[in-house]
Design a protein around this motif. Structure first.
Motif, PDB file in Angstrom:
ATOM      1  N   ALA A  67       0.833  -1.208   0.000  1.00  0.00           N
ATOM      2  CA  ALA A  67       0.000   0.000   0.000  1.00  0.00           C
ATOM      3  C   ALA A  67       0.866   1.256   0.000  1.00  0.00           C
ATOM      4  CB  ALA A  67      -0.944  -0.016   1.202  1.00  0.00           C
ATOM      5  N   GLU A  68       1.939   1.230   0.759  1.00  0.00           N
ATOM      6  CA  GLU A  68       2.847   2.382   0.802  1.00  0.00           C
ATOM      7  C   GLU A  68       3.578   2.571  -0.520  1.00  0.00           C
ATOM      8  OE1 GLU A  68       5.404   1.775   4.162  1.00  0.00           O
ATOM      9  OE2 GLU A  68       3.712   1.722   5.551  1.00  0.00           O
ATOM     10  N   LEU A  69       3.997   1.482  -1.143  1.00  0.00           N
ATOM     11  CA  LEU A  69       4.666   1.562  -2.435  1.00  0.00           C
ATOM     12  C   LEU A  69       3.719   2.139  -3.481  1.00  0.00           C
ATOM     13  CD1 LEU A  69       7.033   1.012  -4.369  1.00  0.00           C
ATOM     14  CD2 LEU A  69       6.218  -1.357  -4.540  1.00  0.00           C
ATOM     15  N   ALA A  70       2.487   1.664  -3.504  1.00  0.00           N
ATOM     16  CA  ALA A  70       1.503   2.182  -4.463  1.00  0.00           C
ATOM     17  C   ALA A  70       1.290   3.678  -4.257  1.00  0.00           C
ATOM     18  CB  ALA A  70       0.183   1.424  -4.317  1.00  0.00           C
ATOM     19  N   ALA A  71       1.171   4.095  -3.011  1.00  0.00           N
ATOM     20  CA  ALA A  71       0.975   5.520  -2.720  1.00  0.00           C
ATOM     21  C   ALA A  71       2.186   6.347  -3.150  1.00  0.00           C
ATOM     22  CB  ALA A  71       0.685   5.720  -1.237  1.00  0.00           C
ATOM     23  N   ALA A  72       3.380   5.836  -2.896  1.00  0.00           N
ATOM     24  CA  ALA A  72       4.608   6.558  -3.272  1.00  0.00           C
ATOM     25  C   ALA A  72       4.709   6.698  -4.783  1.00  0.00           C
ATOM     26  CB  ALA A  72       5.834   5.836  -2.712  1.00  0.00           C
ATOM     27  N   VAL A  73       4.414   5.638  -5.504  1.00  0.00           N
ATOM     28  CA  VAL A  73       4.479   5.684  -6.966  1.00  0.00           C
ATOM     29  C   VAL A  73       3.444   6.653  -7.508  1.00  0.00           C
ATOM     30  CG1 VAL A  73       4.008   4.318  -9.051  1.00  0.00           C
ATOM     31  CG2 VAL A  73       5.537   3.418  -7.296  1.00  0.00           C
ATOM     32  N   ARG A  74       2.228   6.574  -6.998  1.00  0.00           N
ATOM     33  CA  ARG A  74       1.175   7.477  -7.485  1.00  0.00           C
ATOM     34  C   ARG A  74       1.491   8.938  -7.166  1.00  0.00           C
ATOM     35  NH1 ARG A  74      -2.720   2.976  -6.028  1.00  0.00           N
ATOM     36  NH2 ARG A  74      -3.339   2.195  -8.090  1.00  0.00           N
ATOM     37  N   ALA A  75       2.013   9.192  -5.991  1.00  0.00           N
ATOM     38  CA  ALA A  75       2.358  10.576  -5.630  1.00  0.00           C
ATOM     39  C   ALA A  75       3.461  11.105  -6.533  1.00  0.00           C
ATOM     40  CB  ALA A  75       2.789  10.643  -4.166  1.00  0.00           C
ATOM     41  N   ALA A  76       4.454  10.285  -6.806  1.00  0.00           N
ATOM     42  CA  ALA A  76       5.574  10.723  -7.643  1.00  0.00           C
ATOM     43  C   ALA A  76       5.142  10.940  -9.082  1.00  0.00           C
ATOM     44  CB  ALA A  76       6.709   9.699  -7.576  1.00  0.00           C
ATOM     45  N   THR A  77       4.309  10.054  -9.592  1.00  0.00           N
ATOM     46  CA  THR A  77       3.929  10.152 -11.000  1.00  0.00           C
ATOM     47  C   THR A  77       2.850  11.196 -11.253  1.00  0.00           C
ATOM     48  OG1 THR A  77       2.367   8.309 -10.776  1.00  0.00           O
ATOM     49  CG2 THR A  77       4.616   7.776 -11.516  1.00  0.00           C
ATOM     50  N   ALA A  78       2.084  11.540 -10.240  1.00  0.00           N
ATOM     51  CA  ALA A  78       1.019  12.534 -10.404  1.00  0.00           C
ATOM     52  C   ALA A  78       1.567  13.908 -10.776  1.00  0.00           C
ATOM     53  CB  ALA A  78       0.176  12.632  -9.132  1.00  0.00           C
TER      54      ALA A  78
ATOM     55  N   PRO B  73       4.683  11.229 -20.593  1.00  0.00           N
ATOM     56  CA  PRO B  73       4.953   9.808 -20.344  1.00  0.00           C
ATOM     57  C   PRO B  73       6.373   9.521 -19.868  1.00  0.00           C
ATOM     58  CG  PRO B  73       3.880  10.115 -22.463  1.00  0.00           C
ATOM     59  CD  PRO B  73       4.193  11.473 -21.948  1.00  0.00           C
ATOM     60  N   ARG B  74       7.391  10.109 -20.510  1.00  0.00           N
ATOM     61  CA  ARG B  74       8.767   9.829 -20.111  1.00  0.00           C
ATOM     62  C   ARG B  74       9.016  10.273 -18.686  1.00  0.00           C
ATOM     63  NH1 ARG B  74      13.708  10.830 -19.011  1.00  0.00           N
ATOM     64  NH2 ARG B  74      15.436   9.763 -19.998  1.00  0.00           N
ATOM     65  N   GLU B  75       8.527  11.440 -18.324  1.00  0.00           N
ATOM     66  CA  GLU B  75       8.706  11.968 -16.972  1.00  0.00           C
ATOM     67  C   GLU B  75       7.989  11.092 -15.947  1.00  0.00           C
ATOM     68  OE1 GLU B  75       7.865  13.797 -19.661  1.00  0.00           O
ATOM     69  OE2 GLU B  75       9.781  14.836 -19.921  1.00  0.00           O
ATOM     70  N   ARG B  76       6.805  10.557 -16.324  1.00  0.00           N
ATOM     71  CA  ARG B  76       6.082   9.652 -15.416  1.00  0.00           C
ATOM     72  C   ARG B  76       6.870   8.375 -15.177  1.00  0.00           C
ATOM     73  NH1 ARG B  76       1.702  11.322 -18.038  1.00  0.00           N
ATOM     74  NH2 ARG B  76       1.507   9.479 -19.345  1.00  0.00           N
ATOM     75  N   VAL B  77       7.445   7.830 -16.242  1.00  0.00           N
ATOM     76  CA  VAL B  77       8.225   6.594 -16.105  1.00  0.00           C
ATOM     77  C   VAL B  77       9.464   6.855 -15.240  1.00  0.00           C
ATOM     78  CG1 VAL B  77       9.537   4.820 -17.345  1.00  0.00           C
ATOM     79  CG2 VAL B  77       7.344   5.623 -18.253  1.00  0.00           C
ATOM     80  N   ALA B  78      10.107   7.989 -15.447  1.00  0.00           N
ATOM     81  CA  ALA B  78      11.279   8.330 -14.629  1.00  0.00           C
ATOM     82  C   ALA B  78      10.884   8.514 -13.169  1.00  0.00           C
ATOM     83  CB  ALA B  78      11.942   9.602 -15.170  1.00  0.00           C
ATOM     84  N   ALA B  79       9.768   9.195 -12.934  1.00  0.00           N
ATOM     85  CA  ALA B  79       9.300   9.401 -11.562  1.00  0.00           C
ATOM     86  C   ALA B  79       8.943   8.069 -10.909  1.00  0.00           C
ATOM     87  CB  ALA B  79       8.095  10.343 -11.551  1.00  0.00           C
TER      88      ALA B  79
END
Length: 192
Positions: A70-81, A86-92
């Motif tokens: 759950a924490e990993l999902a939240a971290a990924v979503r926060a970073a990619t938001a 697309p490239r910046e989202r993948v890098a984030a």
């Protein structure tokens, strides 16, 4: 509040305490240091009370893994938001994933290295694990390319991140090249 509700609340609080204590102990001293006896001492409950929540260390590892997913999902979503394009989202996504692995090694091990009794990539996979994968898929689906199944693409990218995280932690890769690794991975995968 009824007596039954109070007992349920107290039980949930004890369970959270057990998981938090196991996680803290594992992060400080490794999973080898996490024993039911030691946990019982630290939370100031008897071992039978601990066993009334979890059948043993394997289930505790599984509970830590679910919390970590759950924490990993939240971290990924926060970073990619916050990322544009697309490239910046993948890098984030890559940076958030690798940061999570580096800053939570015991949780990462519970998720991907240890047997917590959890089903992966099956119908009975627990929701937090499915959601963590979905968080990756959300950012990678639009860069998968024509004719490539987005879930399969996500699995390959995830495997690459896992390899980088694991090899870096094991000291098999030079830490000063971390950013170059991320850039190379993103350049190869985020072809739009």
């Amino acid at each position: 509040m009824s007596v039954q509700e109070r007992k349920q609340r107290e039980r949930a609080e004890r369970e959270r305490l057990i998981v938090a204590t196991a996680r803290e102990l594992a992060e400080r001293q490794g999973w080898e240091a996490v024993t039911t006896r030691r946990l019982a001492e630290r939370i100031e409950y008897s071992q039978p009370v601990l066993y009334s929540h979890f059948r043993g260390k394997r289930e505790i590892i599984g509970a830590v893994a679910l919390e970590g997913a759950a924490e990993l999902a939240a971290a990924v979503r926060a970073a990619t938001a916050a990322a544009d394009g697309p490239r910046e989202r993948v890098a984030a996504l890559a940076r958030a994933y690798l940061d999570f692995a580096a800053h939570n090694p015991a949780v990462y091990d519970a998720l991907f290295q240890l047997d917590g009794g959890l089903a992966y990539a099956r119908e009975d996979t627990p929701e937090p694990l499915k959601d963590a994968f979905a968080a990756l898929l959300e950012s990678l689906g639009d860069v998968a390319g024509d004719g490539v199944h987005p879930a399969l693409f996500t699995e390959v990218f995830w495997a690459s991140l896992h390899g980088v995280a694991t090899l870096t932690r094991a000291g098999r890769m030079r830490p000063e090249d971390a950013e170059q690794r991320v850039n190379l991975l993103v350049d190869r995968f985020a072809v739009v």
